[in-house]
Write a protein that holds these residues in place. Structure first.
Motif, PDB file in Angstrom:
ATOM      1  N   GLY A 178     -10.876   4.215  -0.771  1.00 37.47           N
ATOM      2  CA  GLY A 178      -9.778   3.027  -0.649  1.00 37.47           C
ATOM      3  C   GLY A 178      -8.243   2.860  -0.360  1.00 37.47           C
ATOM      4  O   GLY A 178      -8.243   1.973  -0.106  1.00 37.47           O
ATOM      5  N   SER A 179      -8.834   4.497   0.354  1.00 36.50           N
ATOM      6  CA  SER A 179      -7.656   4.106   1.474  1.00 36.50           C
ATOM      7  C   SER A 179      -6.894   3.674   3.006  1.00 36.50           C
ATOM      8  O   SER A 179      -8.325   3.664   3.573  1.00 36.50           O
ATOM      9  N   GLY A 180      -6.298   3.134   3.073  1.00 36.73           N
ATOM     10  CA  GLY A 180      -6.457   2.062   4.349  1.00 36.73           C
ATOM     11  C   GLY A 180      -5.983   3.002   5.502  1.00 36.73           C
ATOM     12  O   GLY A 180      -6.850   3.176   6.495  1.00 36.73           O
ATOM     13  N   THR A 181      -4.835   4.697   5.554  1.00 36.39           N
ATOM     14  CA  THR A 181      -5.061   5.221   6.487  1.00 36.39           C
ATOM     15  C   THR A 181      -6.325   5.947   7.126  1.00 36.39           C
ATOM     16  O   THR A 181      -7.197   5.405   7.754  1.00 36.39           O
ATOM     17  N   ARG A 182      -7.507   6.344   5.610  1.00 34.21           N
ATOM     18  CA  ARG A 182      -8.591   6.568   5.705  1.00 34.21           C
ATOM     19  C   ARG A 182      -9.466   6.047   6.487  1.00 34.21           C
ATOM     20  O   ARG A 182     -10.276   6.049   7.674  1.00 34.21           O
ATOM     21  N   VAL A 213       0.748  -1.245   0.262  1.00 28.78           N
ATOM     22  CA  VAL A 213       0.325   0.010  -0.566  1.00 28.78           C
ATOM     23  C   VAL A 213       0.840   1.374  -0.502  1.00 28.78           C
ATOM     24  O   VAL A 213       1.968   1.401  -0.073  1.00 28.78           O
ATOM     25  N   THR A 214       0.549   2.225  -0.260  1.00 25.51           N
ATOM     26  CA  THR A 214       0.982   3.913  -0.911  1.00 25.51           C
ATOM     27  C   THR A 214       1.969   4.395   0.836  1.00 25.51           C
ATOM     28  O   THR A 214       3.089   4.152   0.493  1.00 25.51           O
ATOM     29  N   THR A 215       1.385   3.741   1.966  1.00 21.88           N
ATOM     30  CA  THR A 215       1.299   4.501   2.848  1.00 21.88           C
ATOM     31  C   THR A 215       3.265   3.775   2.876  1.00 21.88           C
ATOM     32  O   THR A 215       4.287   3.873   4.285  1.00 21.88           O
ATOM     33  N   ALA A 216       2.901   2.380   2.600  1.00 21.55           N
ATOM     34  CA  ALA A 216       4.300   1.053   3.125  1.00 21.55           C
ATOM     35  C   ALA A 216       5.194   1.638   1.931  1.00 21.55           C
ATOM     36  O   ALA A 216       6.831   1.431   2.521  1.00 21.55           O
ATOM     37  N   PHE A 228      -0.367  -4.356   4.178  1.00 21.85           N
ATOM     38  CA  PHE A 228      -1.069  -3.612   4.373  1.00 21.85           C
ATOM     39  C   PHE A 228      -0.953  -3.303   6.095  1.00 21.85           C
ATOM     40  O   PHE A 228      -0.933  -4.213   6.050  1.00 21.85           O
ATOM     41  N   SER A 229      -1.817  -2.274   6.445  1.00 22.33           N
ATOM     42  CA  SER A 229      -1.830  -2.512   7.990  1.00 22.33           C
ATOM     43  C   SER A 229      -2.943  -2.587   8.051  1.00 22.33           C
ATOM     44  O   SER A 229      -3.610  -3.377   9.440  1.00 22.33           O
ATOM     45  N   HIS A 230      -4.087  -2.749   6.914  1.00 21.43           N
ATOM     46  CA  HIS A 230      -5.779  -3.156   7.573  1.00 21.43           C
ATOM     47  C   HIS A 230      -5.411  -4.288   6.455  1.00 21.43           C
ATOM     48  O   HIS A 230      -7.084  -4.456   5.539  1.00 21.43           O
TER      49      HIS A 230
END
Ligand code: PGA
Length: 308
Positions: free
Chosen positions: A200-204, A102-105, A149-151
Protein backbone atom coordinates in the motif's frame (compact mmCIF):
# COMPACT_ATOMS: atom_id res chain seq x y z
CA UNK A 1 -37.53 17.21 -0.48
CA UNK A 2 -36.86 20.45 1.39
CA UNK A 3 -37.62 18.59 4.61
CA UNK A 4 -34.91 15.95 4.22
CA UNK A 5 -32.76 16.35 7.31
CA UNK A 6 -31.29 19.30 9.13
CA UNK A 7 -27.67 20.43 8.88
CA UNK A 8 -27.01 19.05 12.34
CA UNK A 9 -28.42 15.67 11.29
CA UNK A 10 -26.14 15.74 8.24
CA UNK A 11 -23.14 16.41 10.49
CA UNK A 12 -24.14 13.53 12.74
CA UNK A 13 -24.67 11.20 9.78
CA UNK A 14 -21.23 12.01 8.37
CA UNK A 15 -19.54 11.51 11.73
CA UNK A 16 -21.20 8.08 12.13
CA UNK A 17 -20.28 7.14 8.56
CA UNK A 18 -16.64 8.22 8.96
CA UNK A 19 -16.15 6.66 12.38
CA UNK A 20 -18.09 3.51 11.51
CA UNK A 21 -19.83 3.47 14.89
CA UNK A 22 -22.39 5.41 16.91
CA UNK A 23 -20.28 5.24 20.06
CA UNK A 24 -17.19 6.70 18.37
CA UNK A 25 -19.22 9.38 16.59
CA UNK A 26 -20.99 10.44 19.78
CA UNK A 27 -17.59 10.89 21.46
CA UNK A 28 -16.26 13.02 18.60
CA UNK A 29 -19.42 15.10 18.55
CA UNK A 30 -19.65 15.39 22.37
CA UNK A 31 -23.19 14.03 22.29
CA UNK A 32 -24.75 11.09 24.06
CA UNK A 33 -25.32 7.87 22.13
CA UNK A 34 -29.14 8.07 22.46
CA UNK A 35 -29.05 11.60 20.98
CA UNK A 36 -27.03 10.42 18.00
CA UNK A 37 -29.31 7.40 17.47
CA UNK A 38 -32.43 9.55 17.79
CA UNK A 39 -31.20 12.10 15.23
CA UNK A 40 -30.38 9.30 12.79
CA UNK A 41 -33.82 7.81 13.38
CA UNK A 42 -35.44 11.16 12.56
CA UNK A 43 -33.36 11.43 9.41
CA UNK A 44 -34.33 7.91 8.43
CA UNK A 45 -38.03 8.71 9.07
CA UNK A 46 -37.82 11.81 6.92
CA UNK A 47 -36.63 9.80 3.90
CA UNK A 48 -38.88 6.87 4.75
CA UNK A 49 -36.15 4.20 4.60
CA UNK A 50 -33.46 2.75 6.87
CA UNK A 51 -30.00 4.35 6.54
CA UNK A 52 -27.99 1.34 7.66
CA UNK A 53 -28.21 -2.25 8.83
CA UNK A 54 -26.31 -3.57 11.81
CA UNK A 55 -24.46 -6.76 10.93
CA UNK A 56 -22.71 -8.14 14.00
CA UNK A 57 -21.19 -4.99 15.43
CA UNK A 58 -20.69 -3.37 12.05
CA UNK A 59 -22.86 -0.61 10.54
CA UNK A 60 -23.48 -1.33 6.87
CA UNK A 61 -25.00 1.66 5.08
CA UNK A 62 -27.93 1.03 2.74
CA UNK A 63 -28.11 2.58 -0.72
CA UNK A 64 -30.39 5.28 0.70
CA UNK A 65 -27.92 5.89 3.55
CA UNK A 66 -25.02 6.22 1.10
CA UNK A 67 -27.01 8.63 -1.07
CA UNK A 68 -27.69 10.77 2.00
CA UNK A 69 -23.99 10.65 2.99
CA UNK A 70 -23.05 11.95 -0.48
CA UNK A 71 -25.64 14.74 -0.24
CA UNK A 72 -24.59 15.65 3.30
CA UNK A 73 -20.98 15.97 2.10
CA UNK A 74 -21.96 18.26 -0.76
CA UNK A 75 -24.23 20.42 1.39
CA UNK A 76 -21.71 20.85 4.21
CA UNK A 77 -18.81 21.47 1.80
CA UNK A 78 -20.85 24.09 -0.01
CA UNK A 79 -21.66 25.84 3.29
CA UNK A 80 -17.93 25.82 4.12
CA UNK A 81 -17.20 27.35 0.73
CA UNK A 82 -19.84 30.00 1.34
CA UNK A 83 -18.14 30.94 4.62
CA UNK A 84 -14.82 31.33 2.79
CA UNK A 85 -16.41 33.38 -0.01
CA UNK A 86 -18.03 35.71 2.54
CA UNK A 87 -14.70 36.15 4.32
CA UNK A 88 -13.06 36.83 0.95
CA UNK A 89 -15.66 39.52 0.18
CA UNK A 90 -14.74 41.15 3.47
CA UNK A 91 -11.12 41.22 2.29
CA UNK A 92 -9.99 38.22 4.36
CA UNK A 93 -8.76 34.78 3.35
CA UNK A 94 -10.17 32.61 6.10
CA UNK A 95 -11.36 29.03 6.36
CA UNK A 96 -10.00 25.50 6.31
CA UNK A 97 -7.58 24.05 3.78
CA UNK A 98 -8.08 20.29 3.65
CA UNK A 99 -5.02 18.27 2.66
CA UNK A 100 -4.46 14.52 2.59
CA UNK A 101 -0.83 13.52 2.04
CA UNK A 102 1.10 10.27 1.85
CA UNK A 103 3.42 9.54 4.77
CA UNK A 104 6.57 10.42 2.87
CA UNK A 105 5.20 13.87 1.96
CA UNK A 106 4.71 14.75 5.62
CA UNK A 107 8.42 15.64 5.75
CA UNK A 108 8.19 18.64 3.46
CA UNK A 109 4.52 19.72 3.26
CA UNK A 110 4.71 21.37 6.73
CA UNK A 111 7.52 23.61 5.40
CA UNK A 112 5.27 24.70 2.55
CA UNK A 113 2.35 25.23 4.92
CA UNK A 114 4.48 27.25 7.35
CA UNK A 115 5.28 29.77 4.61
CA UNK A 116 1.70 29.79 3.32
CA UNK A 117 0.19 30.39 6.77
CA UNK A 118 2.52 33.30 7.37
CA UNK A 119 0.88 34.99 4.40
CA UNK A 120 -2.66 33.89 5.39
CA UNK A 121 -2.81 33.66 9.18
CA UNK A 122 -6.60 33.26 9.25
CA UNK A 123 -6.47 30.01 7.32
CA UNK A 124 -6.39 26.77 9.27
CA UNK A 125 -5.43 23.36 7.97
CA UNK A 126 -6.96 19.92 8.25
CA UNK A 127 -3.97 17.64 7.54
CA UNK A 128 -4.43 13.91 7.08
CA UNK A 129 -1.45 11.58 6.70
CA UNK A 130 -1.63 7.98 5.49
CA UNK A 131 0.14 5.61 3.12
CA UNK A 132 -0.67 5.72 -0.58
CA UNK A 133 -3.53 3.24 -0.28
CA UNK A 134 -5.15 5.15 2.59
CA UNK A 135 -4.88 8.43 0.68
CA UNK A 136 -6.48 6.78 -2.36
CA UNK A 137 -9.39 5.85 -0.08
CA UNK A 138 -9.66 9.49 1.08
CA UNK A 139 -9.67 10.50 -2.56
CA UNK A 140 -12.67 8.25 -3.17
CA UNK A 141 -14.46 9.93 -0.26
CA UNK A 142 -13.60 13.30 -1.86
CA UNK A 143 -13.50 15.30 1.36
CA UNK A 144 -10.14 17.04 0.89
CA UNK A 145 -9.14 19.90 -1.37
CA UNK A 146 -5.81 18.36 -2.41
CA UNK A 147 -4.09 14.99 -2.20
CA UNK A 148 -0.30 14.73 -2.32
CA UNK A 149 1.10 11.64 -4.02
CA UNK A 150 4.10 10.73 -6.06
CA UNK A 151 2.11 7.90 -7.65
CA UNK A 152 -1.44 9.09 -8.13
CA UNK A 153 -3.87 6.27 -8.96
CA UNK A 154 -4.10 5.71 -12.70
CA UNK A 155 -7.70 4.53 -12.75
CA UNK A 156 -9.23 7.82 -11.58
CA UNK A 157 -9.66 11.09 -13.42
CA UNK A 158 -7.61 13.72 -11.58
CA UNK A 159 -6.32 17.22 -12.11
CA UNK A 160 -2.59 16.90 -11.43
CA UNK A 161 -0.25 19.76 -10.60
CA UNK A 162 3.37 18.69 -10.86
CA UNK A 163 5.06 19.82 -7.74
CA UNK A 164 8.65 18.99 -6.71
CA UNK A 165 11.08 16.12 -7.43
CA UNK A 166 11.09 13.03 -5.19
CA UNK A 167 14.32 11.04 -5.66
CA UNK A 168 14.34 7.62 -3.97
CA UNK A 169 17.87 6.81 -2.80
CA UNK A 170 19.70 3.73 -1.50
CA UNK A 171 20.67 3.92 2.18
CA UNK A 172 22.94 1.84 4.40
CA UNK A 173 24.44 2.22 7.87
CA UNK A 174 27.42 4.58 7.94
CA UNK A 175 29.93 1.78 8.59
CA UNK A 176 28.54 -0.62 5.94
CA UNK A 177 31.33 -2.45 4.05
CA UNK A 178 29.83 -1.40 0.69
CA UNK A 179 29.91 2.27 1.65
CA UNK A 180 33.47 2.87 0.40
CA UNK A 181 33.57 0.73 -2.69
CA UNK A 182 32.53 3.21 -5.37
CA UNK A 183 29.51 2.69 -7.56
CA UNK A 184 27.69 -0.59 -6.96
CA UNK A 185 25.58 -2.39 -9.51
CA UNK A 186 21.86 -2.62 -8.74
CA UNK A 187 22.20 -6.43 -8.85
CA UNK A 188 24.85 -6.36 -6.12
CA UNK A 189 22.86 -3.93 -3.97
CA UNK A 190 19.78 -6.16 -4.33
CA UNK A 191 21.62 -9.08 -2.67
CA UNK A 192 21.82 -7.19 0.64
CA UNK A 193 19.08 -7.80 3.25
CA UNK A 194 16.45 -5.22 2.32
CA UNK A 195 13.97 -3.40 4.57
CA UNK A 196 10.77 -2.72 2.64
CA UNK A 197 7.81 -0.40 3.30
CA UNK A 198 4.41 -2.04 3.78
CA UNK A 199 1.94 -3.10 1.09
CA UNK A 200 0.00 0.00 0.00
CA UNK A 201 3.05 2.28 0.26
CA UNK A 202 3.86 4.47 -2.73
CA UNK A 203 7.59 4.11 -2.06
CA UNK A 204 7.24 0.32 -2.23
CA UNK A 205 5.17 0.61 -5.41
CA UNK A 206 7.96 2.67 -7.07
CA UNK A 207 10.77 0.34 -5.90
CA UNK A 208 8.93 -2.78 -7.09
CA UNK A 209 8.18 -1.26 -10.49
CA UNK A 210 11.78 -0.09 -10.95
CA UNK A 211 13.28 -3.48 -10.10
CA UNK A 212 10.69 -5.53 -11.95
CA UNK A 213 11.39 -3.60 -15.16
CA UNK A 214 15.04 -4.63 -14.82
CA UNK A 215 14.27 -8.23 -13.88
CA UNK A 216 16.00 -7.86 -10.49
CA UNK A 217 14.61 -9.34 -7.26
CA UNK A 218 15.29 -7.84 -3.83
CA UNK A 219 16.32 -9.85 -0.81
CA UNK A 220 13.49 -8.54 1.43
CA UNK A 221 14.17 -9.33 5.09
CA UNK A 222 11.65 -7.15 6.86
CA UNK A 223 8.53 -5.18 6.05
CA UNK A 224 8.22 -2.02 8.09
CA UNK A 225 5.33 0.44 8.16
CA UNK A 226 7.24 3.65 8.67
CA UNK A 227 10.08 5.57 7.05
CA UNK A 228 11.48 6.51 10.46
CA UNK A 229 11.45 2.91 11.70
CA UNK A 230 13.20 1.84 8.50
CA UNK A 231 15.90 4.49 9.05
CA UNK A 232 16.48 3.30 12.62
CA UNK A 233 16.56 -0.35 11.54
CA UNK A 234 19.10 0.46 8.81
CA UNK A 235 21.16 2.43 11.35
CA UNK A 236 21.24 -0.55 13.67
CA UNK A 237 22.54 -2.82 10.93
CA UNK A 238 19.40 -4.81 10.08
CA UNK A 239 19.76 -4.15 6.36
CA UNK A 240 19.68 -1.58 3.58
CA UNK A 241 16.75 0.22 2.01
CA UNK A 242 15.53 2.70 -0.60
CA UNK A 243 13.71 5.75 0.72
CA UNK A 244 12.76 9.22 -0.43
CA UNK A 245 15.62 11.71 -0.16
CA UNK A 246 13.20 13.93 1.84
CA UNK A 247 13.12 11.43 4.70
CA UNK A 248 16.86 12.13 5.09
CA UNK A 249 17.17 15.81 4.22
CA UNK A 250 14.15 16.95 6.27
CA UNK A 251 14.01 14.03 8.68
CA UNK A 252 17.74 13.68 9.49
CA UNK A 253 20.35 11.20 8.26
CA UNK A 254 22.60 10.67 11.26
CA UNK A 255 24.20 7.22 11.23
CA UNK A 256 23.17 6.63 7.61
CA UNK A 257 24.95 6.89 4.29
CA UNK A 258 23.51 7.20 0.77
CA UNK A 259 25.05 4.41 -1.34
CA UNK A 260 26.01 5.19 -4.92
CA UNK A 261 24.15 2.49 -6.85
CA UNK A 262 23.85 2.38 -10.64
CA UNK A 263 20.28 2.90 -11.96
CA UNK A 264 19.41 4.75 -8.74
CA UNK A 265 18.00 7.08 -7.54
CA UNK A 266 14.52 6.33 -8.76
CA UNK A 267 13.43 9.73 -10.00
CA UNK A 268 9.81 10.28 -9.14
CA UNK A 269 7.80 13.51 -8.73
CA UNK A 270 5.35 14.81 -6.21
CA UNK A 271 1.93 15.83 -7.45
CA UNK A 272 -0.80 17.92 -5.92
CA UNK A 273 -3.88 16.06 -7.11
CA UNK A 274 -7.49 17.20 -6.98
CA UNK A 275 -10.83 15.92 -8.16
CA UNK A 276 -11.51 17.80 -11.41
CA UNK A 277 -15.23 18.20 -10.74
CA UNK A 278 -14.95 19.36 -7.15
CA UNK A 279 -15.36 23.11 -6.85
CA UNK A 280 -12.34 24.74 -5.23
CA UNK A 281 -13.01 26.92 -2.18
CA UNK A 282 -11.47 30.39 -1.93
CA UNK A 283 -8.85 29.03 0.45
CA UNK A 284 -8.03 26.05 -1.81
CA UNK A 285 -7.67 28.38 -4.81
CA UNK A 286 -5.45 30.71 -2.82
CA UNK A 287 -3.26 27.76 -1.82
CA UNK A 288 -2.94 26.56 -5.41
CA UNK A 289 -1.97 30.07 -6.61
CA UNK A 290 0.50 30.32 -3.76
CA UNK A 291 2.11 26.96 -4.63
CA UNK A 292 2.37 27.82 -8.32
CA UNK A 293 3.61 31.37 -7.88
CA UNK A 294 6.07 31.01 -5.03
CA UNK A 295 5.56 27.96 -2.78
CA UNK A 296 7.07 25.46 -5.21
CA UNK A 297 10.11 27.67 -5.89
CA UNK A 298 10.71 28.26 -2.19
CA UNK A 299 10.39 24.60 -1.39
CA UNK A 300 12.85 23.57 -4.13
CA UNK A 301 15.34 26.14 -2.75
CA UNK A 302 14.82 24.81 0.76
CA UNK A 303 15.35 21.22 -0.44
CA UNK A 304 18.57 22.23 -2.22
CA UNK A 305 19.90 23.89 0.94
CA UNK A 306 18.99 20.79 3.02
CA UNK A 307 20.92 18.58 0.59
CA UNK A 308 23.95 20.91 0.40
P1 PGA B 1 4.23 6.28 0.87
O1 PGA B 1 4.02 7.14 -0.45
O2 PGA B 1 4.54 7.22 1.98
O3 PGA B 1 2.90 5.58 0.92
O4 PGA B 1 5.36 5.34 0.58
C1 PGA B 1 4.97 7.85 -1.06
C2 PGA B 1 4.56 8.04 -2.52
O5 PGA B 1 3.37 8.13 -2.90
O6 PGA B 1 5.55 8.07 -3.26
Amino acid sequence: MTRVGTLRQFEILLAVYQQGSITAASQTLHLTQPTVSMQLKKLSDSVGAPLYDTIGKKLVFTEVGLALVATAREVLASIDRLGMTLADLQGMKAGTLKLAVVTTAKYFIPHLLGNFLQHYPKVDVDFKVGNRQQIIESLHAGEHDFYVFSHPPEDQELALHQFVPNPLVAIAPQDHPLANQGILSLERFAQEPFLMRELGSGTRHAIERHLQKRGIALNVKMTIESNEAIKHSVMSGLGVSILSQHTLSFGGSQGLVALPVSELPINTQWFLARLPNKQLSVVANTFLDYVEQQGRRQLIAEMASQNA
